[in-house]
Design a protein around this motif. Structure first.
Motif, short mmCIF file in Angstrom:
data_model
loop_
_atom_site.label_atom_id
_atom_site.label_comp_id
_atom_site.label_asym_id
_atom_site.label_seq_id
_atom_site.Cartn_x
_atom_site.Cartn_y
_atom_site.Cartn_z
N GLY A 33 40.40 45.58 38.66
CA GLY A 33 41.31 45.80 37.28
C GLY A 33 41.45 47.33 37.20
O GLY A 33 41.03 48.08 37.84
N THR A 34 41.81 47.47 35.80
CA THR A 34 42.16 48.90 35.67
C THR A 34 41.69 49.34 34.21
O THR A 34 41.42 48.43 33.23
N LEU B 265 46.55 50.77 31.61
CA LEU B 265 47.50 50.02 31.96
C LEU B 265 48.77 50.62 31.29
O LEU B 265 48.99 50.63 30.02
N THR C 11 51.81 45.71 36.02
CA THR C 11 50.68 45.39 37.32
C THR C 11 49.70 46.04 36.80
O THR C 11 49.62 46.92 36.11
N TRP C 12 48.61 45.32 37.04
CA TRP C 12 46.96 45.96 36.75
C TRP C 12 46.82 47.46 37.61
O TRP C 12 46.03 48.05 37.08
N ALA D 197 42.39 45.59 31.92
CA ALA D 197 43.15 44.18 32.34
C ALA D 197 42.63 43.98 33.79
O ALA D 197 42.07 45.07 34.40
N ASP E 161 42.59 41.57 37.51
CA ASP E 161 43.34 40.44 38.23
C ASP E 161 42.77 38.87 37.96
O ASP E 161 41.71 38.83 37.89
N LEU F 52 47.25 39.18 33.69
CA LEU F 52 47.49 40.37 32.86
C LEU F 52 47.62 40.27 31.49
O LEU F 52 46.99 40.95 30.69
N SER G 41 43.93 38.87 29.92
CA SER G 41 42.85 39.91 29.87
C SER G 41 43.22 41.25 28.87
O SER G 41 42.53 41.51 28.15
N PHE G 42 44.59 41.47 28.94
CA PHE G 42 45.07 42.64 28.33
C PHE G 42 44.96 42.01 26.65
O PHE G 42 44.51 43.16 25.84
#
Length: 274
Positions: free
Chosen positions: A93-94, A97, A101-102, A142, A144, A173, A176-177
């Motif tokens: 994940g990231t 954002l 795309t993550w 976020a 995957d 995405l 999760s976001f």
């Protein structure tokens, strides 16, 4: 023994894959309350997962692709203990954002580890995005969707936007976001070996849903330019990668002292240990 029930929700149109992934989870979670819910006619992953939530009775929900393999005898203990602190767990994940795309923000904002097995190829790949805070990376925005693990209340509260994401891209995405925006805590697990038999499809259809995601969440995204300087067009996550000869080498490699080294060191570790 922990008595929390786990519901594994899998959208799958292939009987063989569903049988295999079901047996995998039964093995991983043996001895613990478990139900496996198969959705075999999903109009979209968001629609299918929403039906799975409605059918489920678990305290913990796992939204899983049918083409993954988790290799960790401590899987149950890890996810249960971590959900005492976090609300959503992922594998990559990231923490920043900026687009649909993550992985669009690039390093140093990408976190986690994942292996891929490609059809008709003898070797496994491993991609390392960032494991400095091993075994858990917090402050994630976020993740995957190959496997997302949540508390039941989060899944019920957030749900999946089957109207906007009425296909098979960006449902993860968005979920999760949206959870992050609602104040839930997301984290990435670095120490659970997982193999995915797909690298994703970043085609024109993916771009269409990326545009929908930006339209929905654009005001809440971080500022910045995607790592390849083409907004929303980056095709693959940019992690440090290596090829490994078999899953034994993969498991030897999946250790913090190895994953924090360079890619060349990972190659040497895997090959010399054969």
């Amino acid at each position: 023994m922990n008595t929390q029930k786990i519901s594994v929700i899998i959208c799958s149109i292939e009987a063989g894959k569903f049988a295999r992934i079901s047996e995998s989870y039964k093995h991983l979670l043996a001895g613990h309350p478990l139900e496996i819910i198969g959705i075999h006619d999903a109009k979209s992953l968001a629609e299918g997962y929403n039906r799975g939530i409605q059918q489920s009775s678990g305290d913990i929900l796992i939204f899983s692709h049918d083409d993954i393999l988790i290799i960790d005898p401590d899987f149950h203990e890890k996810i249960v203990s971590r959900l005492a602190t976090y609300d959503v767990l992922g594998f990559v994940g990231t923490s920043r954002l900026i687009t649909g795309t993550w992985f669009g923000a690039g390093q140093p904002y990408l976190h986690g580890v994942i292996s891929h097995a490609r059809p008709k190829e003898a070797k496994l790949t491993i991609d390392i995005f960032g494991v400095a805070d091993w075994p858990i990376i917090s402050d994630i925005k976020a993740v995957d969707g190959l496997c997302m693990i949540t508390k039941r209340e989060v899944a019920v509260d957030i749900g999946f936007d089957a109207t906007t994401f009425d296909g098979f891209h960006l449902y993860d995405l968005d979920f999760s976001f949206s959870a992050y925006r609602a104040g839930y805590k997301l984290a990435v697990c670095c120490d659970i070996p997982i193999i995915h038999e797909s690298t994703g499809q970043f085609d024109s259809k993916h771009q269409e849903f990326a545009n929908r995601f930006i339209s929905k969440h654009g005001d809440f995204l971080d500022a910045g330019t995607p790592a390849d300087n083409r907004r929303g067009q980056q095709k693959t996550p940019a992690g440090r990668g290596a090829l490994l000869p078999d899953y034994h080498a993969l498991l030897r490699t999946w250790q913090p002292e190895v994953l924090k080294r360079t890619t060349a060191a990972i190659h040497r570790e895997a090959l010399t240990a054969r």
